[in-house]
Structure formats: C-alpha cells, structure tokens
Design a protein around this motif. Structure first.
Motif, PDB file in Angstrom:
ATOM      1  N   THR A 105       0.086  -1.556   0.233  1.00 28.49           N
ATOM      2  CA  THR A 105      -0.077  -0.364  -0.141  1.00 28.49           C
ATOM      3  C   THR A 105       1.004   0.812  -0.128  1.00 28.49           C
ATOM      4  O   THR A 105       0.481   2.030  -0.291  1.00 28.49           O
ATOM      5  N   GLN A 106       1.604   1.026   0.708  1.00 28.88           N
ATOM      6  CA  GLN A 106       2.888   2.756   0.363  1.00 28.88           C
ATOM      7  C   GLN A 106       3.716   3.263  -0.956  1.00 28.88           C
ATOM      8  O   GLN A 106       3.743   4.713  -0.894  1.00 28.88           O
ATOM      9  N   ALA A 110      -7.277  -1.392  -6.950  1.00 31.03           N
ATOM     10  CA  ALA A 110      -7.797  -1.146  -5.153  1.00 31.03           C
ATOM     11  C   ALA A 110      -6.965  -1.712  -4.536  1.00 31.03           C
ATOM     12  O   ALA A 110      -5.360  -2.115  -4.515  1.00 31.03           O
ATOM     13  N   VAL A 111      -7.393  -1.134  -2.146  1.00 26.15           N
ATOM     14  CA  VAL A 111      -5.813  -1.185  -1.919  1.00 26.15           C
ATOM     15  C   VAL A 111      -6.858  -1.688  -0.529  1.00 26.15           C
ATOM     16  O   VAL A 111      -7.857  -1.212   0.117  1.00 26.15           O
ATOM     17  N   CYS A 112      -5.648  -2.128  -0.075  1.00 29.93           N
ATOM     18  CA  CYS A 112      -6.783  -2.552   1.332  1.00 29.93           C
ATOM     19  C   CYS A 112      -6.691  -1.748   2.597  1.00 29.93           C
ATOM     20  O   CYS A 112      -5.547  -1.042   2.316  1.00 29.93           O
ATOM     21  N   ASP A 113      -7.984  -1.773   3.089  1.00 34.95           N
ATOM     22  CA  ASP A 113      -8.273  -0.579   3.842  1.00 34.95           C
ATOM     23  C   ASP A 113      -8.007  -0.383   5.276  1.00 34.95           C
ATOM     24  O   ASP A 113      -6.979   0.522   5.593  1.00 34.95           O
ATOM     25  N   PHE A 114      -7.700  -2.046   5.634  1.00 35.38           N
ATOM     26  CA  PHE A 114      -6.853  -2.101   7.009  1.00 35.38           C
ATOM     27  C   PHE A 114      -5.699  -1.396   6.754  1.00 35.38           C
ATOM     28  O   PHE A 114      -4.729  -0.770   7.470  1.00 35.38           O
ATOM     29  N   CYS A 115      -4.689  -2.075   5.919  1.00 34.51           N
ATOM     30  CA  CYS A 115      -3.300  -1.832   5.447  1.00 34.51           C
ATOM     31  C   CYS A 115      -2.914  -0.531   5.305  1.00 34.51           C
ATOM     32  O   CYS A 115      -1.811  -0.015   5.665  1.00 34.51           O
ATOM     33  N   SER A 116      -3.702   0.212   4.437  1.00 33.97           N
ATOM     34  CA  SER A 116      -3.804   1.385   4.275  1.00 33.97           C
ATOM     35  C   SER A 116      -3.559   2.187   5.185  1.00 33.97           C
ATOM     36  O   SER A 116      -2.637   3.570   5.778  1.00 33.97           O
ATOM     37  N   ALA A 146      -2.664   1.173   8.108  1.00 31.89           N
ATOM     38  CA  ALA A 146      -1.831   0.760   8.810  1.00 31.89           C
ATOM     39  C   ALA A 146      -0.162   1.275   8.710  1.00 31.89           C
ATOM     40  O   ALA A 146       0.459   1.323   9.550  1.00 31.89           O
ATOM     41  N   PHE A 147       0.062   1.397   7.548  1.00 33.26           N
ATOM     42  CA  PHE A 147       1.114   1.694   6.626  1.00 33.26           C
ATOM     43  C   PHE A 147       0.675   3.080   6.820  1.00 33.26           C
ATOM     44  O   PHE A 147       1.774   3.817   6.329  1.00 33.26           O
ATOM     45  N   GLY A 148       0.204   4.060   6.782  1.00 33.51           N
ATOM     46  CA  GLY A 148      -0.241   5.713   7.182  1.00 33.51           C
ATOM     47  C   GLY A 148       0.117   6.267   5.811  1.00 33.51           C
ATOM     48  O   GLY A 148       0.273   7.081   4.984  1.00 33.51           O
ATOM     49  N   VAL A 149      -1.031   5.779   4.973  1.00 30.96           N
ATOM     50  CA  VAL A 149      -1.259   6.301   3.444  1.00 30.96           C
ATOM     51  C   VAL A 149      -2.874   6.135   3.176  1.00 30.96           C
ATOM     52  O   VAL A 149      -3.290   5.947   2.195  1.00 30.96           O
ATOM     53  N   GLU A 150      -3.161   5.983   4.261  1.00 29.77           N
ATOM     54  CA  GLU A 150      -4.936   5.831   4.273  1.00 29.77           C
ATOM     55  C   GLU A 150      -5.716   7.750   3.786  1.00 29.77           C
ATOM     56  O   GLU A 150      -5.783   7.493   2.521  1.00 29.77           O
ATOM     57  N   GLU A 151      -4.646   8.717   3.899  1.00 27.37           N
ATOM     58  CA  GLU A 151      -5.020   9.809   3.429  1.00 27.37           C
ATOM     59  C   GLU A 151      -4.820  10.183   1.930  1.00 27.37           C
ATOM     60  O   GLU A 151      -5.511   9.933   1.173  1.00 27.37           O
ATOM     61  N   ALA A 152      -3.358   9.449   2.021  1.00 24.44           N
ATOM     62  CA  ALA A 152      -2.932   8.929   0.407  1.00 24.44           C
ATOM     63  C   ALA A 152      -4.014   8.629  -1.124  1.00 24.44           C
ATOM     64  O   ALA A 152      -4.215   8.536  -1.665  1.00 24.44           O
ATOM     65  N   VAL A 153      -4.601   7.110  -0.508  1.00 26.28           N
ATOM     66  CA  VAL A 153      -5.343   6.465  -0.515  1.00 26.28           C
ATOM     67  C   VAL A 153      -6.806   7.214  -1.589  1.00 26.28           C
ATOM     68  O   VAL A 153      -7.099   7.123  -1.965  1.00 26.28           O
ATOM     69  N   ALA A 154      -7.371   8.161  -0.433  1.00 29.41           N
ATOM     70  CA  ALA A 154      -8.389   8.388  -0.509  1.00 29.41           C
ATOM     71  C   ALA A 154      -8.286   9.776  -1.335  1.00 29.41           C
ATOM     72  O   ALA A 154      -9.473   9.316  -2.150  1.00 29.41           O
ATOM     73  N   ASP A 155      -7.383  10.434  -1.103  1.00 23.77           N
ATOM     74  CA  ASP A 155      -7.255  11.706  -2.344  1.00 23.77           C
ATOM     75  C   ASP A 155      -7.181  11.282  -3.669  1.00 23.77           C
ATOM     76  O   ASP A 155      -7.396  11.486  -4.251  1.00 23.77           O
ATOM     77  N   ALA A 156      -6.385   9.787  -3.745  1.00 24.96           N
ATOM     78  CA  ALA A 156      -6.298   9.222  -5.219  1.00 24.96           C
ATOM     79  C   ALA A 156      -7.775   8.836  -5.874  1.00 24.96           C
ATOM     80  O   ALA A 156      -7.706   8.616  -6.871  1.00 24.96           O
TER      81      ALA A 156
END
Length: 118
Positions: A48-49, A73-79, A81-91
């Motif tokens: 996810t990083q 697609a991206v794993c919700d939990f792992c995004s 856990a690896f600190g990229v949740e915001e980047a995934v949402a922004d994308a």
C-alpha cells in the motif's frame, strides 16, 4: 479468457522491491490490454505504501501505473496501518475490506481468479 488477481505485497524499501513493483505492473498491463481478460490489481500489506509515489507524476512508474489504475484497489486496513490512508482517499482508489478489514482472497479464488503475488 483469463482471470487474474495480482497482489502487490512488496514495500518500497529496496531495489528488489522496485523490481517486484515493476514486474507486477507489467503483468497487470498485459492482462488489462486483453479485452477478454479480467484483472484485479490489489495493493496489500506494505504494498500500500506505493500509492503516494505512483500517484506522483514525477515517479518513474507513474505512466505504467496509469495504464492499470482503473483496475487497482487497496487494502483498507493496511492503508491505515502503513500510514497512506489519506493518499489512497485523495487518489479516489477503491478500498477493500471484505474479510476483517482486508481483501477477501478466498472470494477471488471462489470466482476462479488466479492469484499472482509480487
């Protein structure tokens, strides 16, 4: 017709990780280019990083990523856990959380997808 689920688990800490990413994206692109194939491209675990880097137009892999981004697609939990949740949402990428916050690999197998991990 082929059905492939390519799962990128490799992080982005070493030269070999970059090799796994490049090979995963190339394999995904080959499936994506065939209209008869079905492709799921999943960034999971440390994989996810990659999202912030791949979304960056200056990335060496941005163009290759763009060729398969619609299948990603991206794993919700792992995004998270690896600190990229915001980047995934922004994308605007789809997050998967079917099984305890993670993608359901069993569902993919049940749907006759070949699981290919990098």
């Amino acid at each position: 017709m082929a059905k492939a689920a390519i799962v990128i688990l490799a992080g982005n800490e070493s030269h070999s990780d970059y090799g796994r990413l490049a090979n995963a994206l190339e394999a995904a692109k080959e499936f994506a280019e065939n209209d008869d194939d079905e492709l799921e491209l999943i960034f999971d675990g440390a994989g996810t990083q990659w999202i912030p880097e791949l979304e960056d137009e200056e990335s060496d892999y941005h163009e290759l990523y763009q060729a398969v981004r619609d299948n990603a697609a991206v794993c919700d939990f792992c995004s998270g856990a690896f600190g990229v949740e915001e980047a995934v949402a922004d994308a605007g990428l789809v997050t998967l959380d079917e099984y305890d916050g993670h993608p359901s690999i069993r569902s993919l197998v049940d749907d006759d997808y070949e699981i290919i991990t990098f």
